[in-house]
Design a protein around this motif. Structure first.
Motif, PDB file in Angstrom:
ATOM      1  N   PRO A 213       0.833  -1.192   0.000  1.00  0.00           N
ATOM      2  CA  PRO A 213       0.000   0.000   0.000  1.00  0.00           C
ATOM      3  C   PRO A 213       0.867   1.242   0.000  1.00  0.00           C
ATOM      4  N   VAL A 214       0.241   2.409  -0.170  1.00  0.00           N
ATOM      5  CA  VAL A 214       0.982   3.661  -0.238  1.00  0.00           C
ATOM      6  C   VAL A 214       1.841   3.858   1.005  1.00  0.00           C
ATOM      7  N   ARG A 215       1.288   3.548   2.192  1.00  0.00           N
ATOM      8  CA  ARG A 215       2.061   3.674   3.424  1.00  0.00           C
ATOM      9  C   ARG A 215       1.749   2.473   4.314  1.00  0.00           C
ATOM     10  N   ALA A 216       2.776   1.802   4.790  1.00  0.00           N
ATOM     11  CA  ALA A 216       2.576   0.658   5.671  1.00  0.00           C
ATOM     12  C   ALA A 216       2.559   1.142   7.111  1.00  0.00           C
ATOM     13  N   ASP A 217       1.551   0.725   7.884  1.00  0.00           N
ATOM     14  CA  ASP A 217       1.488   1.124   9.285  1.00  0.00           C
ATOM     15  C   ASP A 217       2.629   0.496  10.063  1.00  0.00           C
ATOM     16  N   ASP A 218       2.877  -0.784   9.858  1.00  0.00           N
ATOM     17  CA  ASP A 218       3.983  -1.482  10.507  1.00  0.00           C
ATOM     18  C   ASP A 218       4.734  -2.273   9.443  1.00  0.00           C
ATOM     19  N   LEU A 219       6.008  -1.988   9.323  1.00  0.00           N
ATOM     20  CA  LEU A 219       6.816  -2.615   8.285  1.00  0.00           C
ATOM     21  C   LEU A 219       8.162  -3.003   8.874  1.00  0.00           C
ATOM     22  N   LEU A 220       8.548  -4.249   8.725  1.00  0.00           N
ATOM     23  CA  LEU A 220       9.852  -4.726   9.179  1.00  0.00           C
ATOM     24  C   LEU A 220      10.694  -5.060   7.958  1.00  0.00           C
ATOM     25  N   ILE A 221      11.877  -4.446   7.878  1.00  0.00           N
ATOM     26  CA  ILE A 221      12.791  -4.693   6.770  1.00  0.00           C
ATOM     27  C   ILE A 221      14.030  -5.388   7.316  1.00  0.00           C
ATOM     28  N   GLN A 222      14.354  -6.528   6.744  1.00  0.00           N
ATOM     29  CA  GLN A 222      15.513  -7.306   7.152  1.00  0.00           C
ATOM     30  C   GLN A 222      16.552  -7.295   6.037  1.00  0.00           C
ATOM     31  N   ALA A 223      17.821  -7.238   6.400  1.00  0.00           N
ATOM     32  CA  ALA A 223      18.890  -7.190   5.404  1.00  0.00           C
ATOM     33  C   ALA A 223      20.123  -7.904   5.928  1.00  0.00           C
ATOM     34  N   ALA A 224      20.978  -8.301   5.000  1.00  0.00           N
ATOM     35  CA  ALA A 224      22.233  -8.940   5.390  1.00  0.00           C
ATOM     36  C   ALA A 224      23.132  -7.961   6.133  1.00  0.00           C
ATOM     37  N   LYS A 225      22.971  -6.674   5.808  1.00  0.00           N
ATOM     38  CA  LYS A 225      23.787  -5.657   6.464  1.00  0.00           C
ATOM     39  C   LYS A 225      23.002  -4.347   6.513  1.00  0.00           C
ATOM     40  N   VAL A 226      23.043  -3.688   7.663  1.00  0.00           N
ATOM     41  CA  VAL A 226      22.359  -2.408   7.832  1.00  0.00           C
ATOM     42  C   VAL A 226      23.372  -1.377   8.320  1.00  0.00           C
ATOM     43  N   TYR A 227      23.579  -0.338   7.518  1.00  0.00           N
ATOM     44  CA  TYR A 227      24.429   0.778   7.917  1.00  0.00           C
ATOM     45  C   TYR A 227      23.544   1.783   8.647  1.00  0.00           C
ATOM     46  N   THR A 228      23.606   1.786   9.976  1.00  0.00           N
ATOM     47  CA  THR A 228      22.781   2.722  10.744  1.00  0.00           C
ATOM     48  C   THR A 228      23.379   4.125  10.750  1.00  0.00           C
ATOM     49  N   MET A 229      24.682   4.249  10.543  1.00  0.00           N
ATOM     50  CA  MET A 229      25.456   5.485  10.614  1.00  0.00           C
ATOM     51  C   MET A 229      25.417   6.108  12.005  1.00  0.00           C
ATOM     52  N   ALA A 230      24.926   5.340  12.978  1.00  0.00           N
ATOM     53  CA  ALA A 230      24.938   5.785  14.372  1.00  0.00           C
ATOM     54  C   ALA A 230      25.843   4.878  15.205  1.00  0.00           C
ATOM     55  N   GLY A 231      26.509   3.957  14.541  1.00  0.00           N
ATOM     56  CA  GLY A 231      27.377   2.982  15.174  1.00  0.00           C
ATOM     57  C   GLY A 231      27.864   1.996  14.135  1.00  0.00           C
ATOM     58  N   PRO A 232      28.495   0.911  14.557  1.00  0.00           N
ATOM     59  CA  PRO A 232      28.977  -0.087  13.593  1.00  0.00           C
ATOM     60  C   PRO A 232      27.815  -0.696  12.809  1.00  0.00           C
ATOM     61  N   PRO A 233      28.068  -1.110  11.563  1.00  0.00           N
ATOM     62  CA  PRO A 233      27.008  -1.766  10.781  1.00  0.00           C
ATOM     63  C   PRO A 233      26.514  -3.028  11.474  1.00  0.00           C
ATOM     64  N   LEU A 234      25.238  -3.327  11.276  1.00  0.00           N
ATOM     65  CA  LEU A 234      24.642  -4.542  11.810  1.00  0.00           C
ATOM     66  C   LEU A 234      24.623  -5.604  10.719  1.00  0.00           C
ATOM     67  N   ALA A 235      25.141  -6.783  11.015  1.00  0.00           N
ATOM     68  CA  ALA A 235      25.177  -7.851  10.017  1.00  0.00           C
ATOM     69  C   ALA A 235      24.833  -9.182  10.670  1.00  0.00           C
ATOM     70  N   PRO A 236      23.581  -9.649  10.552  1.00  0.00           N
ATOM     71  CA  PRO A 236      22.479  -9.027   9.813  1.00  0.00           C
ATOM     72  C   PRO A 236      21.871  -7.881  10.616  1.00  0.00           C
ATOM     73  N   GLY A 237      20.861  -7.245  10.021  1.00  0.00           N
ATOM     74  CA  GLY A 237      20.199  -6.150  10.698  1.00  0.00           C
ATOM     75  C   GLY A 237      18.749  -6.045  10.280  1.00  0.00           C
ATOM     76  N   ALA A 238      17.981  -5.291  11.045  1.00  0.00           N
ATOM     77  CA  ALA A 238      16.566  -5.115  10.738  1.00  0.00           C
ATOM     78  C   ALA A 238      16.108  -3.744  11.222  1.00  0.00           C
ATOM     79  N   VAL A 239      15.117  -3.199  10.522  1.00  0.00           N
ATOM     80  CA  VAL A 239      14.556  -1.893  10.870  1.00  0.00           C
ATOM     81  C   VAL A 239      13.043  -2.020  10.911  1.00  0.00           C
ATOM     82  N   LEU A 240      12.447  -1.593  12.018  1.00  0.00           N
ATOM     83  CA  LEU A 240      10.989  -1.609  12.170  1.00  0.00           C
ATOM     84  C   LEU A 240      10.453  -0.200  11.993  1.00  0.00           C
ATOM     85  N   ILE A 241       9.454  -0.066  11.128  1.00  0.00           N
ATOM     86  CA  ILE A 241       8.898   1.235  10.765  1.00  0.00           C
ATOM     87  C   ILE A 241       7.404   1.245  11.057  1.00  0.00           C
TER      88      ILE A 241
END
Length: 383
Positions: free
Chosen positions: A19-47
């Motif tokens: 849909p145009v906007r997801a109320d709750d969305l979880l994105i998983q990746a092999a690597k997440v560059y948060t730029m607030a600390g070391p990269p997460l490998a693997p990593g996930a972001v909840l929106i």
């Protein structure tokens, strides 16, 4: 026989169906560059509702949440270009006067401009828009998103001045007064005089038309200065010391020549577009070196990259000696800080805007491609 789609095709089908906007969305990746600390490998972001709720190595999706698994893909914050004229209708400068600190570039933005879509396609989700440089006091800059329904991030990010040859270009004071170019300044000395004179009047106060400048001197507004040559940068530092303000240099093509002075003054630089020109010269005949970001980094001068094609510029800077982490900082966290937007963009942290870029590999590899871009939790572009 069942046909198995390759991963990018599967992702695109999933995203198109979203849909145009997801109320709750979880994105998983092999690597997440948060730029607030070391990269997460693997990593996930909840929106949720356009904001980042949680970032971690492994997250459990809430009931009913949609899940996107990037597989071997990589996730990073949307890129931030701290200095741009994208989307400004007509001439970005107010040409009627040389001193126009009240001019707001936001009033001249064409939200339908193709340049926003082009910037978005390169992974840039936030732009610092600035007035043109024909004025000595050019006006007030702003910050906007390249997509979305709430495009204005900040109506005013700071006051732009010009310590360069631009305001004097084409001007004359000895012809018939039938052109806007029959005005001051007519040379660099005139530019410096108008800056010092205006700062002096503003510092004395009680000048309503210079309230914006007075606020800047009092530390209530950021001051950005387009300055390219080493002499202009040194002139800016002298003015800053005299009137006790802390500027951010924009352009800075010869900042490497005065990097020790910049470091001592704790002044940051928003570098103009890096060039591979074999001529070795840039705007105002500045002397270009290909490893300028590396030289500024070694000297301890904070800097951001600007001017579009940010991933390509970061890759170029790494090739000539800049550490990879610093290169990524220069197109995410650092420009966000220089715009005063570090609490909203530039990093993947709880509470930040859900501006994300998904890639099929390491961001600094030449063969890596952008797969899709999320702005404020909304899918804004897919490959």
């Amino acid at each position: 026989m069942k046909r198995v789609l390759p991963l990018p095709s599967v992702l695109i089908l999933i995203l198109v169906a979203m849909p145009v906007r997801a109320d709750d969305l979880l994105i998983q990746a092999a690597k997440v560059y948060t730029m607030a600390g070391p990269p997460l490998a693997p990593g996930a972001v909840l929106i949720s509702n356009g904001k980042i709720i949680q970032v971690g190595a492994k997250l459990t999706p809430p009931a009913g949440a949609k899940v996107i698994d990037l597989g071997s893909g990589v996730l990073m914050p949307g890129l931030v270009d701290a200095y741009s004229n994208n989307g400004i209708a007509g001439n970005p400068a107010e040409m009627t006067k040389e001193i126009t600190p009240d001019y707001r570039v936001l009033s001249a933005v064409d939200w339908r401009s193709r340049s926003f879509r082009e910037a978005l396609a390169d992974g840039t989700t936030c732009l610092g828009l600035a007035p043109g440089t024909e004025g000595v006091f050019a006006g007030l800059s702003c910050a906007v998103k390249t997509a979305g329904t709430q495009r204005i991030v900040q109506q005013e990010t700071g006051l732009l001045i010009t310590m360069a040859s631009d305001p004097a270009g084409g001007n004359t004071s000895r012809q018939r007064p039938d052109s806007i170019y029959v005005r001051q300044p007519t040379n660099r000395m005139g530019v410096v005089w108008m800056l010092r004179s205006t700062f002096d009047k503003a510092a004395r106060g009680k000048t309503p038309e210079l309230t914006v400048v007075s606020d800047a001197l009092a530390g209530h507004r950021r001051v950005y200065s387009v300055s390219r040559t080493d002499n202009d940068i040194l002139s800016l530092l002298r003015l800053a010391k005299e009137f006790k303000f802390s500027p951010t240099v924009i352009g800075g093509q010869e900042a490497y020549k005065v990097r020790d002075e910049l470091a001592a003054a704790k002044v940051s630089v928003i570098l103009g577009p890096l060039t591979t020109s074999s001529s070795g010269t840039g705007p105002e005949s500045t002397e270009i070196v290909w490893n300028q970001p590396g030289l500024l980094h070694k000297a301890g001068v904070p800097f951001a990259l600007s001017g579009g094609n940010l991933l390509e510029q970061a890759r170029f800077a790494v090739r000539y000696g800049l550490p990879a982490e610093t290169a990524l900082d220069a197109i995410t966290r650092t420009p966000a800080r220089l715009l005063g937007l570090e609490s909203r963009v530039g990093t993947l942290e709880a509470g930040r805007d859900a501006d994300l870029v998904a890639l099929d590999g390491d961001p600094l590899e030449l063969t890596t491609s952008i797969q899709w871009i999320l702005v404020d939790g909304k899918m804004s572009m897919t490959r």
